[in-house]
Design an enzyme around this catalytic site. Structure first.
Site, PDB file in Angstrom:
ATOM      1  N   THR A  84      -5.059  -0.872  25.257  1.00 60.73           N
ATOM      2  CA  THR A  84      -4.541  -1.739  24.179  1.00 60.73           C
ATOM      3  C   THR A  84      -5.639  -2.603  23.563  1.00 60.73           C
ATOM      4  OG1 THR A  84      -2.405  -1.851  25.256  1.00 60.73           O
ATOM      5  CG2 THR A  84      -2.881  -3.594  23.700  1.00 60.73           C
ATOM      6  N   SER A 135      -2.738   5.870  30.275  1.00 60.57           N
ATOM      7  CA  SER A 135      -1.778   6.822  30.859  1.00 60.57           C
ATOM      8  C   SER A 135      -2.370   8.227  30.886  1.00 60.57           C
ATOM      9  CB  SER A 135      -0.481   6.845  30.058  1.00 60.57           C
ATOM     10  OG  SER A 135       0.010   5.551  29.924  1.00 60.57           O
TER      11      SER A 135
HETATM   12  N1  ASP Z   1      -0.745   1.748  27.313  1.00 65.28           N
HETATM   13  C1  ASP Z   1      -1.866   0.862  27.409  1.00 65.28           C
HETATM   14  C2  ASP Z   1      -2.894   1.495  28.333  1.00 65.28           C
HETATM   15  O1  ASP Z   1      -2.780   1.398  29.518  1.00 65.28           O
HETATM   16  C3  ASP Z   1      -1.451  -0.468  27.902  1.00 65.28           C
HETATM   17  C4  ASP Z   1      -2.557  -1.489  28.037  1.00 65.28           C
HETATM   18  O2  ASP Z   1      -3.722  -1.249  27.774  1.00 65.28           O
HETATM   19  O3  ASP Z   1      -2.267  -2.617  28.401  1.00 65.28           O
HETATM   20  O4  ASP Z   1      -3.810   2.096  27.851  1.00 65.28           O
END
Ligand code: ASP
Length: 344
Positions: free
Chosen positions: A15, A61
């Site tokens: 993110t 992910s």
């Molecule tokens: N979906 C994002 C990731 O893990 C969530 C984050 O970065 O907080 O890449």
């Protein structure tokens, strides 16, 4: 006078570096340059910062063992050149990557700090700036003997520095997204950064080792009341999984269902490893404390003690990749390599 510390910033995605796709509204990884432009403060730190990005930044992910191996290669190549390392990583799987790296890179005397954020760096209320700037400061900090204060793999998030292999993501929406329930924070950042020096890990090794293999045939099963074990039968197969981590109840307890017990016995007899970790976020597995865990002890299930599931899984990937005998692998699983288990 001490020299200016030098830090390598390794961008993997997450993110922190994402932007909103104007058409779909989804958050997508963007290039590192964009992220760097958002934090001009970095230029004001009395630290030399170089950066490198993996070839395709990702949502965490999408992380695989190949990414971990790639990170180990980057860290090995640059280990001698820098005083510390900060890895920007999505928070979703950060605890897995931190655990994996703590096993794959042992004997370090320099910090490897993973951080990220819940809001992209370009947003006004982002938590990414503080996380990144403080992670860099921690990675650069030395003691009066010019030694790094932190000499292990850590997660820094929302004013707390955690041992990487003790951390878990606990919130999808709070800035305080990580916890380390079985080990206190290594440092808390307020007006100054307060380290808990008695808790910091120190390796006995004189030089680091960089391990570039991970066995991926490991499984994870979470128990629940009324579980239809018949449907899980096919999973207890050593040609599918060389190790299975079972998340049990409380201090390592499980149903005494005869089918479940026979699956475990047969699986262990055919050479599989079963590691017992608790579904509770704090406390330790104590096989034999209750009648409902004595079976595990007798069957040869390995106690994961107070390891997190993330640590137990990645440690089994690491141990199995060493292709040792079953007995040695079992012993290794129960040794604490780098502070992942509380040794009483
Ligand atoms: N979906 C994002 C990731 O893990 C969530 C984050 O970065 O907080 O890449």
């Amino acid at each position: 006078m001490q020299n200016k510390s030098s830090i390598l910033l390794i961008y993997t995605g997450g993110t922190i570096g994402m932007i909103n796709d104007p058409i779909t509204g989804e958050l997508k990884s963007f290039d590192f340059k964009h992220m760097y432009d958002q934090i001009p403060e970095l230029n004001r730190l009395p630290i030399e910062i170089d950066s490198i990005s993996i070839s395709k930044p990702i949502d965490s992910s999408e992380i695989t063992t190949a990414h971990w191996i790639n990170l180990v290669e980057i860290l090995e190549e640059n280990y001698a050149k820098y005083d510390g390392f900060v890895i920007l990583h999505g928070s979703d799987t950060m605890a897995y990557t931190a655990s994996a790296l703590s096993f794959m890179i042992q004997g370090i005397s320099k910090p490897i700090i993973l951080t990220g954020s819940q809001l992209p760096i370009g947003t006004i209320r982002t938590d990414g700036k503080e996380n990144l700037i403080t992670a860099i400061e921690i990675a650069a900090q030395k003691d009066e003997h010019n030694q790094s204060i932190v000499q292990e793999v850590c997660v820094y998030f929302e004013y707390s520095l955690y041992r990487g292999n003790r951390s878990s993501k606990v919130s999808a929406n709070q800035f305080e997204a990580f916890r380390s329930p079985n080990y206190p924070p290594l440092a808390v950042a307020g007006v100054t950064i307060e380290y808990d020096s008695n808790r910091l890990f120190r390796s006995q090794a004189t030089s680091p080792t960089f391990w570039k293999k991970m066995e991926t045939s490991v499984g994870l099963i979470k128990l629940f009341p009324g579980m239809p074990f018949e449907g899980y039968k096919s999973l207890f197969d050593v040609s599918l999984f060389k190790a299975i981590v079972i998340e049990t109840f409380g201090s390592g307890n499980a149903s005494s269902d005869p089918l479940f017990q026979s699956l475990i016995t047969a699986y262990i007899q055919s050479g599989g490893l079963i590691i017992n970790v608790s579904q509770c976020s704090s406390g330790s597995v104590r096989q034999g404390k209750y009648e409902t865990s004595s079976f595990f002890q007798k069957a040869g299930v390995i106690s994961g003690f107070d390891m997190t599931s993330e640590a137990a899984l990645t440690k089994s990937m690491f141990v199995l990749s060493q292709k040792q005998s079953l007995d040695i692998s079992k012993k290794l699983m129960q040794n604490s390599f780098c502070g992942e288990i509380t040794v009483s």
